[in-house]
Write a protein that holds these residues in place. Structure first.
Motif, PDB file in Angstrom:
ATOM      1  N   LEU A  54     -12.402 -21.551  22.735  1.00  0.00           N
ATOM      2  CA  LEU A  54     -12.021 -21.402  21.330  1.00  0.00           C
ATOM      3  C   LEU A  54     -13.226 -21.585  20.413  1.00  0.00           C
ATOM      4  O   LEU A  54     -13.391 -20.846  19.435  1.00  0.00           O
ATOM      5  CB  LEU A  54     -10.914 -22.390  20.965  1.00  0.00           C
ATOM      6  N   ALA A  55     -14.066 -22.567  20.709  1.00  0.00           N
ATOM      7  CA  ALA A  55     -15.264 -22.802  19.899  1.00  0.00           C
ATOM      8  C   ALA A  55     -16.201 -21.601  19.956  1.00  0.00           C
ATOM      9  O   ALA A  55     -16.754 -21.177  18.931  1.00  0.00           O
ATOM     10  CB  ALA A  55     -15.977 -24.063  20.375  1.00  0.00           C
ATOM     11  N   ALA A  56     -16.381 -21.028  21.148  1.00  0.00           N
ATOM     12  CA  ALA A  56     -17.237 -19.845  21.296  1.00  0.00           C
ATOM     13  C   ALA A  56     -16.658 -18.663  20.521  1.00  0.00           C
ATOM     14  O   ALA A  56     -17.395 -17.909  19.879  1.00  0.00           O
ATOM     15  CB  ALA A  56     -17.405 -19.491  22.773  1.00  0.00           C
ATOM     16  N   GLY A  57     -15.347 -18.519  20.553  1.00  0.00           N
ATOM     17  CA  GLY A  57     -14.704 -17.433  19.813  1.00  0.00           C
ATOM     18  C   GLY A  57     -14.846 -17.598  18.312  1.00  0.00           C
ATOM     19  O   GLY A  57     -15.091 -16.631  17.583  1.00  0.00           O
ATOM     20  N   MET A  58     -14.720 -18.832  17.841  1.00  0.00           N
ATOM     21  CA  MET A  58     -14.882 -19.091  16.407  1.00  0.00           C
ATOM     22  C   MET A  58     -16.319 -18.809  15.968  1.00  0.00           C
ATOM     23  O   MET A  58     -16.549 -18.321  14.866  1.00  0.00           O
ATOM     24  CB  MET A  58     -14.500 -20.534  16.073  1.00  0.00           C
ATOM     25  N   GLU A  59     -17.266 -19.120  16.829  1.00  0.00           N
ATOM     26  CA  GLU A  59     -18.673 -18.854  16.529  1.00  0.00           C
ATOM     27  C   GLU A  59     -18.898 -17.343  16.367  1.00  0.00           C
ATOM     28  O   GLU A  59     -19.620 -16.901  15.483  1.00  0.00           O
ATOM     29  CB  GLU A  59     -19.559 -19.412  17.641  1.00  0.00           C
ATOM     30  N   LYS A  60     -18.257 -16.545  17.208  1.00  0.00           N
ATOM     31  CA  LYS A  60     -18.375 -15.087  17.109  1.00  0.00           C
ATOM     32  C   LYS A  60     -17.673 -14.557  15.861  1.00  0.00           C
ATOM     33  O   LYS A  60     -18.123 -13.597  15.243  1.00  0.00           O
ATOM     34  CB  LYS A  60     -17.775 -14.416  18.349  1.00  0.00           C
ATOM     35  N   MET A  61     -16.566 -15.192  15.479  1.00  0.00           N
ATOM     36  CA  MET A  61     -15.777 -14.715  14.341  1.00  0.00           C
ATOM     37  C   MET A  61     -16.492 -14.910  13.002  1.00  0.00           C
ATOM     38  O   MET A  61     -16.195 -14.220  12.046  1.00  0.00           O
ATOM     39  CB  MET A  61     -14.429 -15.434  14.284  1.00  0.00           C
ATOM     40  N   LYS A  62     -17.436 -15.842  12.940  1.00  0.00           N
ATOM     41  CA  LYS A  62     -18.101 -16.092  11.662  1.00  0.00           C
ATOM     42  C   LYS A  62     -18.919 -14.893  11.194  1.00  0.00           C
ATOM     43  O   LYS A  62     -19.191 -14.751  10.016  1.00  0.00           O
ATOM     44  CB  LYS A  62     -18.968 -17.343  11.740  1.00  0.00           C
ATOM     45  N   ASP A  63     -19.314 -14.017  12.110  1.00  0.00           N
ATOM     46  CA  ASP A  63     -20.097 -12.839  11.758  1.00  0.00           C
ATOM     47  C   ASP A  63     -19.243 -11.621  11.432  1.00  0.00           C
ATOM     48  O   ASP A  63     -19.761 -10.591  11.033  1.00  0.00           O
ATOM     49  CB  ASP A  63     -21.053 -12.488  12.911  1.00  0.00           C
ATOM     50  N   VAL A  64     -17.933 -11.736  11.587  1.00  0.00           N
ATOM     51  CA  VAL A  64     -17.036 -10.611  11.324  1.00  0.00           C
ATOM     52  C   VAL A  64     -16.653 -10.618   9.847  1.00  0.00           C
ATOM     53  O   VAL A  64     -16.164 -11.623   9.335  1.00  0.00           O
ATOM     54  CB  VAL A  64     -15.764 -10.714  12.205  1.00  0.00           C
ATOM     55  N   PRO A  65     -16.891  -9.505   9.138  1.00  0.00           N
ATOM     56  CA  PRO A  65     -16.493  -9.466   7.723  1.00  0.00           C
ATOM     57  C   PRO A  65     -14.974  -9.530   7.599  1.00  0.00           C
ATOM     58  O   PRO A  65     -14.246  -8.848   8.309  1.00  0.00           O
ATOM     59  CB  PRO A  65     -17.035  -8.124   7.232  1.00  0.00           C
ATOM     60  N   MET A  66     -14.510 -10.372   6.706  1.00  0.00           N
ATOM     61  CA  MET A  66     -13.073 -10.599   6.564  1.00  0.00           C
ATOM     62  C   MET A  66     -12.540 -10.135   5.207  1.00  0.00           C
ATOM     63  O   MET A  66     -11.637 -10.733   4.661  1.00  0.00           O
ATOM     64  CB  MET A  66     -12.754 -12.094   6.726  1.00  0.00           C
ATOM     65  N   GLY A  67     -13.121  -9.104   4.639  1.00  0.00           N
ATOM     66  CA  GLY A  67     -12.634  -8.614   3.354  1.00  0.00           C
ATOM     67  C   GLY A  67     -13.001  -9.567   2.241  1.00  0.00           C
ATOM     68  O   GLY A  67     -14.046 -10.186   2.250  1.00  0.00           O
ATOM     69  N   GLY A  68     -12.130  -9.704   1.289  1.00  0.00           N
ATOM     70  CA  GLY A  68     -12.396 -10.606   0.175  1.00  0.00           C
ATOM     71  C   GLY A  68     -13.252  -9.923  -0.871  1.00  0.00           C
ATOM     72  O   GLY A  68     -13.710  -8.806  -0.722  1.00  0.00           O
ATOM     73  N   GLY A  69     -13.466 -10.614  -1.977  1.00  0.00           N
ATOM     74  CA  GLY A  69     -14.255 -10.061  -3.067  1.00  0.00           C
ATOM     75  C   GLY A  69     -13.611  -8.810  -3.632  1.00  0.00           C
ATOM     76  O   GLY A  69     -12.616  -8.314  -3.147  1.00  0.00           O
ATOM     77  N   GLY A  70     -14.139  -8.305  -4.684  1.00  0.00           N
ATOM     78  CA  GLY A  70     -13.650  -7.061  -5.280  1.00  0.00           C
ATOM     79  C   GLY A  70     -12.207  -7.137  -5.730  1.00  0.00           C
ATOM     80  O   GLY A  70     -11.549  -8.148  -5.627  1.00  0.00           O
ATOM     81  N   GLY A  71     -11.713  -6.057  -6.242  1.00  0.00           N
ATOM     82  CA  GLY A  71     -10.324  -6.021  -6.696  1.00  0.00           C
ATOM     83  C   GLY A  71     -10.139  -6.857  -7.938  1.00  0.00           C
ATOM     84  O   GLY A  71     -10.950  -6.858  -8.842  1.00  0.00           O
ATOM     85  N   GLY A  72      -9.064  -7.575  -7.997  1.00  0.00           N
ATOM     86  CA  GLY A  72      -8.791  -8.484  -9.117  1.00  0.00           C
ATOM     87  C   GLY A  72      -8.689  -7.775 -10.450  1.00  0.00           C
ATOM     88  O   GLY A  72      -8.978  -6.610 -10.595  1.00  0.00           O
ATOM     89  N   GLY A  73      -8.262  -8.490 -11.453  1.00  0.00           N
ATOM     90  CA  GLY A  73      -8.213  -7.982 -12.819  1.00  0.00           C
ATOM     91  C   GLY A  73      -7.342  -6.749 -12.975  1.00  0.00           C
ATOM     92  O   GLY A  73      -6.805  -6.190 -12.036  1.00  0.00           O
ATOM     93  N   GLY A  74      -7.152  -6.339 -14.206  1.00  0.00           N
ATOM     94  CA  GLY A  74      -6.485  -5.077 -14.495  1.00  0.00           C
ATOM     95  C   GLY A  74      -4.977  -5.100 -14.432  1.00  0.00           C
ATOM     96  O   GLY A  74      -4.345  -4.058 -14.364  1.00  0.00           O
ATOM     97  N   GLY A  75      -4.332  -6.230 -14.500  1.00  0.00           N
ATOM     98  CA  GLY A  75      -2.878  -6.233 -14.410  1.00  0.00           C
ATOM     99  C   GLY A  75      -2.204  -6.641 -15.707  1.00  0.00           C
ATOM    100  O   GLY A  75      -1.046  -7.006 -15.701  1.00  0.00           O
ATOM    101  N   GLY A  76      -2.896  -6.563 -16.838  1.00  0.00           N
ATOM    102  CA  GLY A  76      -2.387  -7.134 -18.087  1.00  0.00           C
ATOM    103  C   GLY A  76      -1.327  -6.319 -18.805  1.00  0.00           C
ATOM    104  O   GLY A  76      -0.284  -6.839 -19.168  1.00  0.00           O
ATOM    105  N   GLY A  77      -1.531  -5.070 -19.076  1.00  0.00           N
ATOM    106  CA  GLY A  77      -0.640  -4.280 -19.930  1.00  0.00           C
ATOM    107  C   GLY A  77       0.630  -3.831 -19.242  1.00  0.00           C
ATOM    108  O   GLY A  77       0.880  -4.119 -18.089  1.00  0.00           O
ATOM    109  N   GLY A  78       1.465  -3.135 -19.979  1.00  0.00           N
ATOM    110  CA  GLY A  78       2.630  -2.516 -19.382  1.00  0.00           C
ATOM    111  C   GLY A  78       3.876  -3.366 -19.379  1.00  0.00           C
ATOM    112  O   GLY A  78       4.891  -2.980 -18.830  1.00  0.00           O
ATOM    113  N   GLY A  79       3.867  -4.514 -19.980  1.00  0.00           N
ATOM    114  CA  GLY A  79       5.046  -5.369 -19.975  1.00  0.00           C
ATOM    115  C   GLY A  79       6.169  -4.821 -20.832  1.00  0.00           C
ATOM    116  O   GLY A  79       7.335  -5.033 -20.563  1.00  0.00           O
TER     117      GLY A  79
END
Length: 114
Positions: A54-79
């Motif tokens: 499990l420790a070896a697998g977690m060490e390998k997983m740290k280099d895998v991009p997991m998405g995140g960042g970007g997106g957000g904002g833009g949900g204000g109008g239209g109510g």
């Protein structure tokens, strides 16, 4: 895959994770034990510690991009549109309620039994 989950449950429960242990966990869960898969898994795990794997697998997983960042904002109008739609729906319901003086669900006006 289910055999690996059963092995992990054995290890969490303090068992050795032998073929019999894995088979017992699977049968307790209502699953049919696949002897070939259990034999292969126990052979692959022979001499290995699950914590180290499990420790070896977690060490390998740290280099895998997991998405995140970007997106957000833009949900204000239209109510206002939602409120307007709700108001229209209410008016339609009132109109439908006023339609049928003597009509029932099947279109007859006498209200008799069928």
């Amino acid at each position: 895959m289910i055999e690996i989950a059963a092995l992990m449950l054995c290890k969490l429960g303090g068992k050795a994770g032998s073929a019999d242990d894995i088979k017992a966990v699977l049968e307790a869960a209502g699953q049919e034990a696949n002897d070939d898969a259990i034999t292969k898994l126990t052979g692959d795990m022979d001499g290995k510690e699950i914590d180290e794997l499990l420790a070896a697998g977690m060490e390998k997983m740290k280099d895998v991009p997991m998405g995140g960042g970007g997106g957000g904002g833009g949900g204000g109008g239209g109510g206002g549109a939602a409120a307007e739609e709700k108001e229209e729906e209410k008016e339609e319901e009132e109109e439908e309620a006023d339609l049928g003086g003597g009509m029932d669900m099947f279109g007859g006006g006498d209200g008799g039994d069928y």
